[in-house]
Scaffold this motif. Structure first.
Motif, PDB file in Angstrom:
ATOM      1  N   ARG A 344       0.838  -1.186   0.000  1.00 39.66           N
ATOM      2  CA  ARG A 344       0.000   0.000   0.000  1.00 39.66           C
ATOM      3  C   ARG A 344       0.882   1.248   0.000  1.00 39.66           C
ATOM      4  O   ARG A 344       1.850   1.348   0.763  1.00 39.66           O
ATOM      5  CB  ARG A 344      -0.930   0.015   1.202  1.00 39.66           C
ATOM      6  CG  ARG A 344      -1.911  -1.152   1.231  1.00 39.66           C
ATOM      7  CD  ARG A 344      -3.075  -0.879   2.167  1.00 39.66           C
ATOM      8  NE  ARG A 344      -3.882   0.254   1.718  1.00 39.66           N
ATOM      9  CZ  ARG A 344      -4.939   0.709   2.385  1.00 39.66           C
ATOM     10  NH1 ARG A 344      -5.314   0.127   3.519  1.00 39.66           N
ATOM     11  NH2 ARG A 344      -5.619   1.742   1.933  1.00 39.66           N
ATOM     12  N   PHE A 357      -2.152   4.235  12.321  1.00 38.37           N
ATOM     13  CA  PHE A 357      -2.897   5.205  11.535  1.00 38.37           C
ATOM     14  C   PHE A 357      -2.169   5.405  10.204  1.00 38.37           C
ATOM     15  O   PHE A 357      -0.947   5.564  10.173  1.00 38.37           O
ATOM     16  CB  PHE A 357      -3.012   6.533  12.282  1.00 38.37           C
ATOM     17  CG  PHE A 357      -3.987   6.480  13.416  1.00 38.37           C
ATOM     18  CD1 PHE A 357      -5.317   6.845  13.227  1.00 38.37           C
ATOM     19  CD2 PHE A 357      -3.589   6.041  14.675  1.00 38.37           C
ATOM     20  CE1 PHE A 357      -6.225   6.787  14.274  1.00 38.37           C
ATOM     21  CE2 PHE A 357      -4.487   5.983  15.730  1.00 38.37           C
ATOM     22  CZ  PHE A 357      -5.812   6.347  15.525  1.00 38.37           C
ATOM     23  N   THR A 359      -2.455   7.092   6.062  1.00 38.39           N
ATOM     24  CA  THR A 359      -3.093   7.973   5.088  1.00 38.39           C
ATOM     25  C   THR A 359      -2.721   7.496   3.686  1.00 38.39           C
ATOM     26  O   THR A 359      -1.555   7.618   3.279  1.00 38.39           O
ATOM     27  CB  THR A 359      -2.641   9.428   5.262  1.00 38.39           C
ATOM     28  OG1 THR A 359      -2.907   9.852   6.601  1.00 38.39           O
ATOM     29  CG2 THR A 359      -3.378  10.340   4.283  1.00 38.39           C
ATOM     30  N   PRO A 360      -3.661   6.923   2.924  1.00 35.24           N
ATOM     31  CA  PRO A 360      -3.349   6.438   1.573  1.00 35.24           C
ATOM     32  C   PRO A 360      -2.920   7.586   0.664  1.00 35.24           C
ATOM     33  O   PRO A 360      -3.344   8.732   0.836  1.00 35.24           O
ATOM     34  CB  PRO A 360      -4.668   5.814   1.100  1.00 35.24           C
ATOM     35  CG  PRO A 360      -5.451   5.570   2.348  1.00 35.24           C
ATOM     36  CD  PRO A 360      -5.053   6.646   3.300  1.00 35.24           C
ATOM     37  N   SER A 363      -5.146  10.722  -0.816  1.00 36.84           N
ATOM     38  CA  SER A 363      -6.292  10.915   0.074  1.00 36.84           C
ATOM     39  C   SER A 363      -5.855  11.702   1.296  1.00 36.84           C
ATOM     40  O   SER A 363      -4.689  11.645   1.713  1.00 36.84           O
ATOM     41  CB  SER A 363      -6.878   9.564   0.499  1.00 36.84           C
ATOM     42  OG  SER A 363      -7.857   9.727   1.504  1.00 36.84           O
ATOM     43  N   ALA A 365      -7.916  11.389   4.017  1.00 41.39           N
ATOM     44  CA  ALA A 365      -8.632  10.662   5.073  1.00 41.39           C
ATOM     45  C   ALA A 365      -7.701   9.631   5.720  1.00 41.39           C
ATOM     46  O   ALA A 365      -7.080   8.815   5.040  1.00 41.39           O
ATOM     47  CB  ALA A 365      -9.862   9.972   4.503  1.00 41.39           C
ATOM     48  N   GLU A 366      -7.627   9.648   7.029  1.00 43.65           N
ATOM     49  CA  GLU A 366      -6.794   8.714   7.768  1.00 43.65           C
ATOM     50  C   GLU A 366      -7.598   7.477   8.138  1.00 43.65           C
ATOM     51  O   GLU A 366      -8.767   7.571   8.494  1.00 43.65           O
ATOM     52  CB  GLU A 366      -6.271   9.407   9.030  1.00 43.65           C
ATOM     53  CG  GLU A 366      -5.086   8.729   9.677  1.00 43.65           C
ATOM     54  CD  GLU A 366      -4.519   9.567  10.811  1.00 43.65           C
ATOM     55  OE1 GLU A 366      -3.305   9.798  10.839  1.00 43.65           O
ATOM     56  OE2 GLU A 366      -5.312   9.979  11.682  1.00 43.65           O
ATOM     57  N   GLU A 367      -6.967   6.326   8.027  1.00 39.19           N
ATOM     58  CA  GLU A 367      -7.609   5.076   8.426  1.00 39.19           C
ATOM     59  C   GLU A 367      -6.696   4.326   9.378  1.00 39.19           C
ATOM     60  O   GLU A 367      -5.523   4.662   9.534  1.00 39.19           O
ATOM     61  CB  GLU A 367      -7.923   4.213   7.205  1.00 39.19           C
ATOM     62  CG  GLU A 367      -6.707   3.814   6.384  1.00 39.19           C
ATOM     63  CD  GLU A 367      -7.094   3.006   5.140  1.00 39.19           C
ATOM     64  OE1 GLU A 367      -6.914   1.770   5.191  1.00 39.19           O
ATOM     65  OE2 GLU A 367      -7.544   3.613   4.149  1.00 39.19           O
ATOM     66  N   VAL A 368      -7.253   3.316  10.025  1.00 38.77           N
ATOM     67  CA  VAL A 368      -6.475   2.522  10.970  1.00 38.77           C
ATOM     68  C   VAL A 368      -6.239   1.140  10.387  1.00 38.77           C
ATOM     69  O   VAL A 368      -7.185   0.463   9.960  1.00 38.77           O
ATOM     70  CB  VAL A 368      -7.197   2.400  12.329  1.00 38.77           C
ATOM     71  CG1 VAL A 368      -6.382   1.509  13.283  1.00 38.77           C
ATOM     72  CG2 VAL A 368      -7.404   3.768  12.946  1.00 38.77           C
ATOM     73  N   LEU A 369      -4.982   0.720  10.355  1.00 39.12           N
ATOM     74  CA  LEU A 369      -4.636  -0.644   9.961  1.00 39.12           C
ATOM     75  C   LEU A 369      -4.453  -1.453  11.239  1.00 39.12           C
ATOM     76  O   LEU A 369      -3.495  -1.241  11.993  1.00 39.12           O
ATOM     77  CB  LEU A 369      -3.342  -0.650   9.139  1.00 39.12           C
ATOM     78  CG  LEU A 369      -3.364   0.104   7.808  1.00 39.12           C
ATOM     79  CD1 LEU A 369      -2.008   0.005   7.130  1.00 39.12           C
ATOM     80  CD2 LEU A 369      -4.459  -0.443   6.899  1.00 39.12           C
ATOM     81  N   HIS A 370      -5.405  -2.344  11.508  1.00 38.78           N
ATOM     82  CA  HIS A 370      -5.338  -3.144  12.722  1.00 38.78           C
ATOM     83  C   HIS A 370      -4.269  -4.222  12.563  1.00 38.78           C
ATOM     84  O   HIS A 370      -4.256  -4.964  11.577  1.00 38.78           O
ATOM     85  CB  HIS A 370      -6.698  -3.784  13.013  1.00 38.78           C
ATOM     86  CG  HIS A 370      -7.777  -2.767  13.242  1.00 38.78           C
ATOM     87  ND1 HIS A 370      -7.875  -2.041  14.405  1.00 38.78           N
ATOM     88  CD2 HIS A 370      -8.793  -2.345  12.442  1.00 38.78           C
ATOM     89  CE1 HIS A 370      -8.899  -1.221  14.329  1.00 38.78           C
ATOM     90  NE2 HIS A 370      -9.488  -1.390  13.148  1.00 38.78           N
TER      91      HIS A 370
END
Length: 468
Positions: A344, A357, A359-360, A363, A365-370
């Motif tokens: 990614r 945390f 950010t692609p 983008s 928008a921040e996402e969480v990778l568990h």
């Protein structure tokens, strides 16, 4: 002399010697050990050598000593000799090793084309260091495990190295061989309970940060240790190392004059790669040939183009320059094709209770990778804000390069200042000069630079020792 000879009474007595030049090497990775070998083989007059490094043991380099270092080095045996002018030295050393010959019988009568484990190369480097020391009864060597926090000019144009030991003597010559910093090996896990993290992760998932050879090494080490979970590689630019050819690719490069300007140079190199493949060669041979021109090309670029290259092109250049052995690359491609590993592109942020945390690219928008484990495999540039570096800048002994990747240095590792002058007796060998010298993180270039620095040091020492 053996490895233990470094800590012998002979070395401890060196502190009493003042009639011979004193040399300090800060760093005992590959650059530091290589410089020590070059000094002992080149400087033909007595001197005292002191090696500073907080690590308690001598290694073959940060990249070799790290737990995340390459299990298999990505450079062929033929390019790993530490003997200047003798490219077969490492091969000859391997051929004389009965245990290695028995383990790799298919490569007999020589091993020049193969890739070897890091431990083998480290043993080779250290044996050559021990042999060079044993051959010089007029040299004393001392090891200091205190970290150096500052370097200052003292009286008589000598250098004072500040560390936890207030009794450090003055040195005639100081060689910085600190390489380029790696992430803290103790900071791989987030500062939360691993049990809590595991409960929040639905299935085993590891996140690896980085895009170079180290991240591939870590992935394959996880698989070899039995890890069967999902792996996500987070890469800022989305590039991973390309493959070496099955056999070594002899360097080729167009003979015509190179164009000026970064865009034209990039088009020229792409065209050269296409033509090489059309003629039955490989693009790898062109990249190998490019190394001979890299420094002149780099010097010809204006600062604007250098910054542009560093921001937008260095990642793809490094992925084609620092290549994987073919077998490792095939394993990587299989991982990606089967979906067990996902690449990614984007930015890694802070760590949370159950993951990272992220950010692609493209983008906001921040996402969480568990994930239950997060491993940082990124190779960091030298920390120019560190006290040691700041002491050099404030004393006018060095300055950052144009890209602030390290120190501005000459080809033989002498730091230079705004007016182009150099500081007598001070050197920076290896990746610390990467912003000035492309490919100075590769073994052949470090070997050449170490010997060039040693020759210069020998020229300065001879009249001094003769007078004594």
């Amino acid at each position: 002399m053996t490895v233990q000879g470094l800590f012998s009474g002979r070395a401890n007595a060196a502190a009493q010697i003042s009639a011979v030049p004193r040399v300090a090497i800060v760093g005992r990775g590959f650059s530091g050990m290589m410089t020590a070998i070059a000094l002992m083989k080149t400087v033909r007059t007595p001197f005292h050598l002191q090696l500073f490094d907080p690590n308690s043991s001598v290694s073959g380099g940060q990249a070799l000593a790290s737990a995340r270092a390459s299990t298999i080095l990505n450079t062929r045996v033929r390019d790993l000799s530490v003997a200047v002018g003798d490219s077969d030295d490492f091969n000859d050393w391997l051929c004389s090793n009965a245990a290695f010959r028995a383990a790799v019988p298919a490569a007999i009568p020589g091993f020049r084309q193969i890739f070897v484990p890091k431990e083998i190369f480290s043993d080779y480097v250290y044996q050559r260091f021990s042999e060079a020391l044993a051959a010089r009864r007029d040299i004393t060597v001392q090891v200091c495990n205190d970290p150096v926090v500052a370097i200052r000019r003292s009286h008589g144009n000598r250098f004072l190295l500040e560390s936890a030991n207030p009794a450090n003597p003055l040195f005639d010559t100081v060689i910085l061989a600190t390489g380029y910093g790696l992430s803290d090996p103790h900071a791989e896990e987030p500062d939360v309970s691993p049990i809590r993290a595991q409960r929040l992760v639905a299935r085993p998932h590891a996140v690896l940060l980085g895009s170079g050879i180290r991240v591939v090494d870590q992935l394959l080490q996880l698989r070899d240790s039995g890890y069967a979970g999902q792996v996500t590689i987070i890469s800022r630019h989305g590039f991973l190392p390309q493959s070496h050819t099955p056999n070594s690719a002899d360097p080729v490069f167009p003979a015509e004059a190179l164009p000026e300007g970064l865009p034209d140079i990039m088009r020229f190199i792409r065209q050269a790669c296409r033509e090489a493949e059309e003629q039955g060669r490989s693009w790898q041979s062109v990249m190998n040939g490019l190394r001979k021109h890299a420094r002149s090309l780099w010097r010809s670029l204006p600062a604007r183009d250098k910054h542009q290259f560093n921001r937008h092109l260095r990642a793809i250049y490094d992925s084609h320059r620092n290549r994987l052995p073919e077998a490792m690359h095939l394993r990587l491609q299989r991982e990606l094709a089967e979906g067990r590993t996902v690449l990614r592109r984007g930015r890694a942020g802070r760590r949370g209770l159950s993951g990272l945390f992220f950010t692609p690219a493209g983008s906001s928008a921040e996402e969480v990778l568990h994930a239950e484990r997060i491993i940082d495999c990124r190779c960091q540039a030298p920390d120019l804000s560190a006290p040691l570096m700041q002491s050099l800048f404030s004393a006018g002994l060095a300055m950052p390069d144009e890209l602030s990747l390290g120190l501005a240095v000459t080809a033989r590792g002498e730091p230079f200042l705004e007016d182009g002058s150099t500081v007598a007796g001070l050197f920076a060998v290896g990746p610390l000069g990467l912003g000035s010298l492309p490919d100075i993180d590769l073994v052949p270039e470090i070997v050449s630079q170490a010997y060039a620095a040693a020759e210069r040091i020998g020229e300065c020492f001879y009249p001094q020792v003769k007078a004594v």
